[in-house]
Write a protein that holds these residues in place. Structure first.
Motif, PDB file in Angstrom:
ATOM      1  N   LEU A  59       0.840  -1.187   0.000  1.00  0.00           N
ATOM      2  CA  LEU A  59       0.000   0.000   0.000  1.00  0.00           C
ATOM      3  C   LEU A  59       0.874   1.236   0.000  1.00  0.00           C
ATOM      4  O   LEU A  59       1.973   1.236   0.559  1.00  0.00           O
ATOM      5  N   GLY A  60       0.346   2.293  -0.613  1.00  0.00           N
ATOM      6  CA  GLY A  60       1.048   3.566  -0.590  1.00  0.00           C
ATOM      7  C   GLY A  60       1.849   3.824  -1.847  1.00  0.00           C
ATOM      8  O   GLY A  60       1.871   3.022  -2.778  1.00  0.00           O
ATOM      9  N   HIS A  61       2.511   4.970  -1.861  1.00  0.00           N
ATOM     10  CA  HIS A  61       3.368   5.384  -2.960  1.00  0.00           C
ATOM     11  C   HIS A  61       4.696   5.829  -2.369  1.00  0.00           C
ATOM     12  O   HIS A  61       4.733   6.409  -1.280  1.00  0.00           O
ATOM     13  N   PRO A  62       5.789   5.574  -3.056  1.00  0.00           N
ATOM     14  CA  PRO A  62       7.096   5.980  -2.521  1.00  0.00           C
ATOM     15  C   PRO A  62       7.095   7.471  -2.194  1.00  0.00           C
ATOM     16  O   PRO A  62       6.504   8.263  -2.934  1.00  0.00           O
ATOM     17  N   PRO A  63       7.724   7.872  -1.090  1.00  0.00           N
ATOM     18  CA  PRO A  63       8.529   7.024  -0.201  1.00  0.00           C
ATOM     19  C   PRO A  63       7.715   6.369   0.915  1.00  0.00           C
ATOM     20  O   PRO A  63       8.263   5.597   1.684  1.00  0.00           O
ATOM     21  N   LEU A  64       6.409   6.671   1.017  1.00  0.00           N
ATOM     22  CA  LEU A  64       5.612   6.111   2.098  1.00  0.00           C
ATOM     23  C   LEU A  64       4.863   4.887   1.587  1.00  0.00           C
ATOM     24  O   LEU A  64       3.752   4.977   1.077  1.00  0.00           O
ATOM     25  N   THR A  65       5.509   3.743   1.685  1.00  0.00           N
ATOM     26  CA  THR A  65       4.876   2.487   1.317  1.00  0.00           C
ATOM     27  C   THR A  65       5.021   1.503   2.464  1.00  0.00           C
ATOM     28  O   THR A  65       5.895   1.653   3.323  1.00  0.00           O
TER      29      THR A  65
END
Length: 593
Positions: free
Chosen positions: A357-363
């Motif tokens: 889940l999420g998109h880089p950098p928050l995955t």
């Protein structure tokens, strides 16, 4: 209650619920320049006794513990009362540091620091005294938790009492149990440890080896502090703080593991109890020592039945989600049976392939085990709290639906669940007036060892790591996959290198100066309702107030009915009538009805 979320776990990265503590073996707390905290997590005794008989004797004898009589004899009588030099620290709070003995057997020997925070009574002309608050954990710093939950305390309580909290020894901004230079070093040390719990022999061996090394590293870096971290010593510190603020007797509100601190204080200092609310308690005997040799076979979470409570609440969530329909509950499959089946399918998918889940950098990568861990903690708050402090079961449903989509391969990445905003951003705990500066409580290093240091000191657990796979199998048989989480949560205690000779493990029925009020939700996923019932029966003078609702702690699952009884008790000493049952203010997925 507790279980400690490893810093790199998906739940720790993407979602920081309020500190409700069970928990117990894993607690994550966040402060982003403001003090906001997370959680903060047990007890079907009959079930635990029956399961204990099935465990192999090879599980290993529990560590020999000091006698209760010896621990009770260690008092604060010879210790100097700390001087508190209060300084403003933002949002109407004042902060100080108390110096207390490291070892109460040597009250004039080495000392440690205890960080303290206070929100002064808003009606000083009618001030009664101080109310000490402990958020549980173990491992949740009170200096972060109190600003986060300040507005959850009734206005009458905030008016009549200075609200005081502190970071227990070894925690937060107090003299710290610190086995690594920072969180990055800890993550590197535990990099190969599976998140949630181990699955299969290879992961189990990795887990046990890593936590054995962790214990030795902590002993190397904290040789003097580690043997003095029991809740009994925290209770002794709190008694000195009571004297430091000038109160003749203690007024106290403890949630989750804070109920164990309260019960310990009540039996070490029974004459000093003015009023004491224990919100979501455990069976103190089952937690500390067990009954009839249980501790040689069963870890403390299984003895108190946390796994049973967690599975029961998880099924209630799935049933109510299904009945609410997809407009109110994103994960609903149309009815209860279909939604349970959908959750089982999701777990099967995640066993085969993790979802991101999420998109880089928050995955964050969610495995089968880490999804069960994350789900457990998000059951703690059934209804969203004001200001985004917790998103409730509807938020959990949203995350599970995102995992459902991601696990089906429908998208390469999906939105991460929104993290709960900091307390100052949401207005929770931001002071009494608009424009108040946030409470400046810097974020200290917070590692798993801080919770483990307390938990392993307080409760007897099997000492042979080889017996934990059998415990996990038994827990799964009675509680599903989530049972394995709680079986492995206490395994680090198998090789923890020290015990506290001054810990307290009963008796729990010393007559107190005034009665204690125990409050609990019937659908608590962390400390089972039965544990609060047993706590109320174990204490010499106690009354049980029941809330027929879900979630861990009544403080974070509000009931106006319960609040009214708590205010009467804290202010005037008036207990609710025996057998009183309240309702929560709102039911999960209420928008569907």
């Amino acid at each position: 209650m507790i279980p400690v979320l490893p810093p790199g776990s998906p739940a720790a990265r993407l979602r920081r619920p309020l500190p409700l503590s069970p928990s117990a073996s894993r607690t994550t707390v966040r402060a982003q320049h403001t003090a906001t905290a997370r959680r903060s997590g047990r007890a079907a005794v009959v079930v635990a006794v029956l399961v204990a008989a099935a465990l192999p004797a090879s599980a290993g004898a529990a560590t020999a513990l000091p006698s209760a009589g010896t621990a009770a004899a260690v008092s604060t009588a010879g210790a100097p009362v700390p001087r508190l030099d209060w300084q403003a620290c933002g949002a109407g709070f004042e902060c100080s540091t108390a110096r207390v003995p490291l070892d109460y057997r040597a009250p004039h020997g080495a000392t440690i620091d205890v960080a303290v925070i206070k929100h002064p009574a808003t009606d000083p002309a009618h001030r009664i005294g101080s109310l000490f608050y402990n958020p549980g954990g173990p491992g949740v710093p009170g200096t972060q938790a109190l600003p986060a939950v300040l507005t959850l305390f009734p206005e009458q309580v905030r008016a009549r009492f200075d609200l005081v909290s502190f970071d227990p020894r070894g925690i937060g901004a107090s003299t710290l149990t610190r086995c690594f230079a920072d969180g990055t070093a800890e993550q590197k040390f535990l990099a190969d440890v599976p998140t949630g719990f181990p699955v299969g022999p290879q992961e189990e061996q990795t887990w046990t080896d890593a936590y054995a090394r962790l214990g030795q590293e902590c002993l190397r870096t904290n040789p003097d502090l580690l043997p003095h971290l029991s809740t009994a010593n925290v209770a002794r510190d709190m008694d000195l703080l009571r004297r430091a603020v000038g109160d003749a007797q203690l007024t106290y509100y403890g949630t989750s593991y804070g109920s164990y601190l309260g019960a310990t204080y009540a039996n070490l200092f029974p004459g000093q109890v003015r009023s004491m609310v224990l919100d979501s308690a455990m069976d103190p005997v089952a937690w500390s020592t067990g009954r009839g040799g249980q501790a040689d076979r069963l870890g403390s979470f299984l003895r108190v039945g946390t796994d049973v409570a967690a599975e029961r609440t998880l099924n209630a969530f799935l049933d109510q989600c299904g009945e609410a329909g997809p407009q109110a509950c994103a994960f609903s499959a149309g009815d209860a049976a279909a939604t349970r089946a959908k959750f089982a399918t999701l777990l099967q998918r995640l066993r085969q392939r993790p979802a991101v889940l999420g998109h880089p950098p928050l995955t964050a990568t969610f495995t089968y085990a880490s999804t069960l861990e994350s789900t457990q903690f998000q059951l703690y708050t059934a209804v969203a709290l004001p200001g985004g402090l917790a998103s409730g079961w509807a938020g959990l449903a949203g995350q599970l639906q995102q995992l459902w989509t991601a696990s089906a391969g429908a998208a390469s990445a999906t939105p991460a669940p929104a993290a709960a905003p900091a307390a100052a951003d949401s207005g929770a705990g931001a002071g009494e007036g608009d424009g108040a500066a946030p409470a400046v409580v810097s974020e200290p290093y917070q590692g798993q060892e801080q919770a483990l240091g307390v938990m392993c000191a307080d409760s007897a657990n099997p000492r042979a790591a080889s017996g934990y796979p059998a415990q996990a199998a038994l827990a799964e048989a009675r509680s599903g996959g989530i049972g394995r989480y709680f079986a492995w949560a206490t395994e680090p205690c198998a090789t923890w290198p020290v015990t506290d000779p001054d810990r307290y493990d009963g008796p729990w029925n010393r007559p107190t100066a005034h009665s204690v009020l125990v409050v609990a939700n019937t659908g608590d996923p962390a400390w089972p309702y039965q544990g609060s019932r047993v706590m109320s029966q174990s204490l010499a003078h106690a009354r049980l107030l029941t809330v027929d609702g879900y979630g861990h702690t009544v403080l974070t699952n509000p009931s106006s009915c319960a609040v009214a009884h708590e205010v009467d008790y804290l202010v005037d000493g008036t207990l609710p009538p025996p057998g009183t049952v309240c309702r929560p203010d709102q039911q999960p997925f209420a928008a569907a009805h």
